[in-house]
Design a protein around this motif. Structure first.
Motif, PDB file in Angstrom:
ATOM      1  N   CYS A 114       4.093   2.108  -9.554  1.00 25.53           N
ATOM      2  CA  CYS A 114       3.596   0.762  -9.873  1.00 25.53           C
ATOM      3  C   CYS A 114       2.495   0.848 -10.921  1.00 25.53           C
ATOM      4  O   CYS A 114       1.350   1.187 -10.576  1.00 25.53           O
ATOM      5  N   PRO A 115       2.790   0.573 -12.190  1.00 30.16           N
ATOM      6  CA  PRO A 115       1.777   0.661 -13.244  1.00 30.16           C
ATOM      7  C   PRO A 115       0.822  -0.531 -13.243  1.00 30.16           C
ATOM      8  O   PRO A 115       0.489  -1.089 -14.289  1.00 30.16           O
ATOM      9  N   PHE A 116       0.400  -0.908 -12.065  1.00 28.65           N
ATOM     10  CA  PHE A 116      -0.543  -2.010 -11.870  1.00 28.65           C
ATOM     11  C   PHE A 116      -1.448  -1.612 -10.704  1.00 28.65           C
ATOM     12  O   PHE A 116      -1.043  -0.850  -9.834  1.00 28.65           O
ATOM     13  N   ASN A 117      -2.658  -2.164 -10.675  1.00 29.88           N
ATOM     14  CA  ASN A 117      -3.547  -1.871  -9.563  1.00 29.88           C
ATOM     15  C   ASN A 117      -3.026  -2.514  -8.282  1.00 29.88           C
ATOM     16  O   ASN A 117      -2.453  -3.598  -8.303  1.00 29.88           O
ATOM     17  N   PHE A 118      -3.203  -1.826  -7.175  1.00 32.76           N
ATOM     18  CA  PHE A 118      -2.652  -2.227  -5.879  1.00 32.76           C
ATOM     19  C   PHE A 118      -3.520  -3.317  -5.265  1.00 32.76           C
ATOM     20  O   PHE A 118      -4.704  -3.116  -5.012  1.00 32.76           O
ATOM     21  N   ASP A 119      -2.926  -4.491  -5.018  1.00 33.90           N
ATOM     22  CA  ASP A 119      -3.635  -5.623  -4.429  1.00 33.90           C
ATOM     23  C   ASP A 119      -3.392  -5.611  -2.921  1.00 33.90           C
ATOM     24  O   ASP A 119      -2.329  -5.998  -2.442  1.00 33.90           O
ATOM     25  N   LYS A 120      -4.402  -5.186  -2.166  1.00 34.96           N
ATOM     26  CA  LYS A 120      -4.256  -5.037  -0.726  1.00 34.96           C
ATOM     27  C   LYS A 120      -4.176  -6.373   0.003  1.00 34.96           C
ATOM     28  O   LYS A 120      -3.834  -6.406   1.191  1.00 34.96           O
ATOM     29  N   SER A 121      -4.485  -7.471  -0.675  1.00 33.53           N
ATOM     30  CA  SER A 121      -4.509  -8.772  -0.007  1.00 33.53           C
ATOM     31  C   SER A 121      -3.123  -9.405   0.129  1.00 33.53           C
ATOM     32  O   SER A 121      -2.946 -10.342   0.898  1.00 33.53           O
ATOM     33  N   LEU A 122      -2.132  -8.906  -0.622  1.00 26.92           N
ATOM     34  CA  LEU A 122      -0.803  -9.503  -0.586  1.00 26.92           C
ATOM     35  C   LEU A 122      -0.082  -9.146   0.714  1.00 26.92           C
ATOM     36  O   LEU A 122      -0.262  -8.064   1.264  1.00 26.92           O
ATOM     37  N   LYS A 123       0.774 -10.062   1.180  1.00 19.54           N
ATOM     38  CA  LYS A 123       1.512  -9.835   2.424  1.00 19.54           C
ATOM     39  C   LYS A 123       2.360  -8.571   2.355  1.00 19.54           C
ATOM     40  O   LYS A 123       2.377  -7.760   3.279  1.00 19.54           O
ATOM     41  N   ILE A 124       3.069  -8.403   1.242  1.00 18.64           N
ATOM     42  CA  ILE A 124       3.934  -7.230   1.131  1.00 18.64           C
ATOM     43  C   ILE A 124       3.116  -5.943   1.064  1.00 18.64           C
ATOM     44  O   ILE A 124       3.526  -4.906   1.592  1.00 18.64           O
ATOM     45  N   SER A 125       1.936  -6.016   0.469  1.00 20.42           N
ATOM     46  CA  SER A 125       1.065  -4.848   0.411  1.00 20.42           C
ATOM     47  C   SER A 125       0.638  -4.430   1.819  1.00 20.42           C
ATOM     48  O   SER A 125       0.577  -3.240   2.142  1.00 20.42           O
ATOM     49  N   LYS A 126       0.336  -5.430   2.646  1.00 20.12           N
ATOM     50  CA  LYS A 126      -0.076  -5.141   4.024  1.00 20.12           C
ATOM     51  C   LYS A 126       1.073  -4.523   4.819  1.00 20.12           C
ATOM     52  O   LYS A 126       0.859  -3.624   5.635  1.00 20.12           O
ATOM     53  N   VAL A 127       2.294  -5.019   4.587  1.00 22.76           N
ATOM     54  CA  VAL A 127       3.459  -4.468   5.286  1.00 22.76           C
ATOM     55  C   VAL A 127       3.684  -3.010   4.875  1.00 22.76           C
ATOM     56  O   VAL A 127       3.824  -2.120   5.717  1.00 22.76           O
ATOM     57  N   VAL A 128       3.725  -2.768   3.583  1.00 24.06           N
ATOM     58  CA  VAL A 128       4.019  -1.424   3.080  1.00 24.06           C
ATOM     59  C   VAL A 128       2.902  -0.442   3.435  1.00 24.06           C
ATOM     60  O   VAL A 128       3.165   0.733   3.731  1.00 24.06           O
ATOM     61  N   SER A 129       1.655  -0.907   3.443  1.00 22.39           N
ATOM     62  CA  SER A 129       0.511  -0.031   3.725  1.00 22.39           C
ATOM     63  C   SER A 129       0.600   0.615   5.103  1.00 22.39           C
ATOM     64  O   SER A 129       0.070   1.710   5.323  1.00 22.39           O
ATOM     65  N   LYS A 130       1.274  -0.040   6.025  1.00 20.58           N
ATOM     66  CA  LYS A 130       1.406   0.508   7.380  1.00 20.58           C
ATOM     67  C   LYS A 130       2.276   1.762   7.416  1.00 20.58           C
ATOM     68  O   LYS A 130       2.208   2.550   8.361  1.00 20.58           O
TER      69      LYS A 130
END
Length: 218
Positions: A114-130
């Motif tokens: 992902c050539p973009f900074n990771f936005d931890k606030s997004l729903k999908i980010s929270k799902v994948v982070s687990k």
């Protein structure tokens, strides 16, 4: 962990890490079967492919390249005019993705580039982070004419990759002249290390001769 997110706007280091991962995880003899790349994936693309397993020996590696799912969209025009997925459908897709990522085979690796900074606030980010290991490659802020110990250390290490050492003033020249573009600096160091053979020390005079772009900065 079989789910890896490489995210950040420092594309050069990100792509370098991606290349290392592919080399270390994929058996070259089975690469045509076990290395898959999906460009700009959707949630459905990920869910549909995540549970595949290797063919033959070694690991299965699926690269989700140029993935923009973990950053806020700011696109205009055609991108902005695409029909939006309903909230209920989106939640179902995320719930399914959550289940899928929790069931990835041990020898299947999902790599999100992902050539973009990771936005931890997004729903999908929270799902994948687990389910994933996140490695961030954020671009270091640099101002021409200023010292930056972190970037200066990076340049020294990069010179060492090519079997060379480098003068401090040569480092300053390269950083100012490229505005700390790591890809360009790496290219210049590679050329300089070959140019000076059999010597192994890069001086200011060498980089000035090989990279006469410094004056445009001023």
């Amino acid at each position: 962990m079989p789910v890896i997110v490489l995210a950040g706007d420092e594309d050069f280091e990100l792509k370098r890490k991606l290349s290392k991962l592919k080399t270390s995880l994929v058996d070259p003899a089975w690469a045509s079967f076990n290395l898959q790349t999906i460009d700009r994936p959707s949630i459905v693309d990920i869910s549909d492919s995540a549970l595949t397993v290797p063919f033959g020996q070694g690991n299965k590696v699926i690269v989700f390249d140029n993935c923009d799912l973990f950053t806020k969209k700011r696109g205009q025009g055609k991108a902005a005019s695409k029909p939006k997925v309903s909230s209920s459908k989106s939640n179902k897709q995320l719930d399914h993705l959550d289940d899928v990522l929790g069931s990835v085979a041990e020898n299947t690796y999902l790599i999100f580039a992902c050539p973009f900074n990771f936005d931890k606030s997004l729903k999908i980010s929270k799902v994948v982070s687990k389910h994933c290991k996140i490695e961030e490659f954020s671009r270091v802020r640099f101002y021409v004419g200023s010292h930056n110990p972190q970037l200066e250390t990076w340049v020294r290490k990069e010179a060492h990759r090519y079997g060379a050492t480098i003068d401090d003033d040569a480092i300053t020249y390269l950083m100012d002249g490229t505005e700390a573009n790591l890809r360009q600096i790496a290219n210049e160091l590679e050329k300089a290390s070959v140019y000076i053979l059999p010597e192994k020390h890069i001086t200011l005079a060498v980089v000035e001769e090989m990279s006469p772009y410094h004056s445009h900065v001023f």
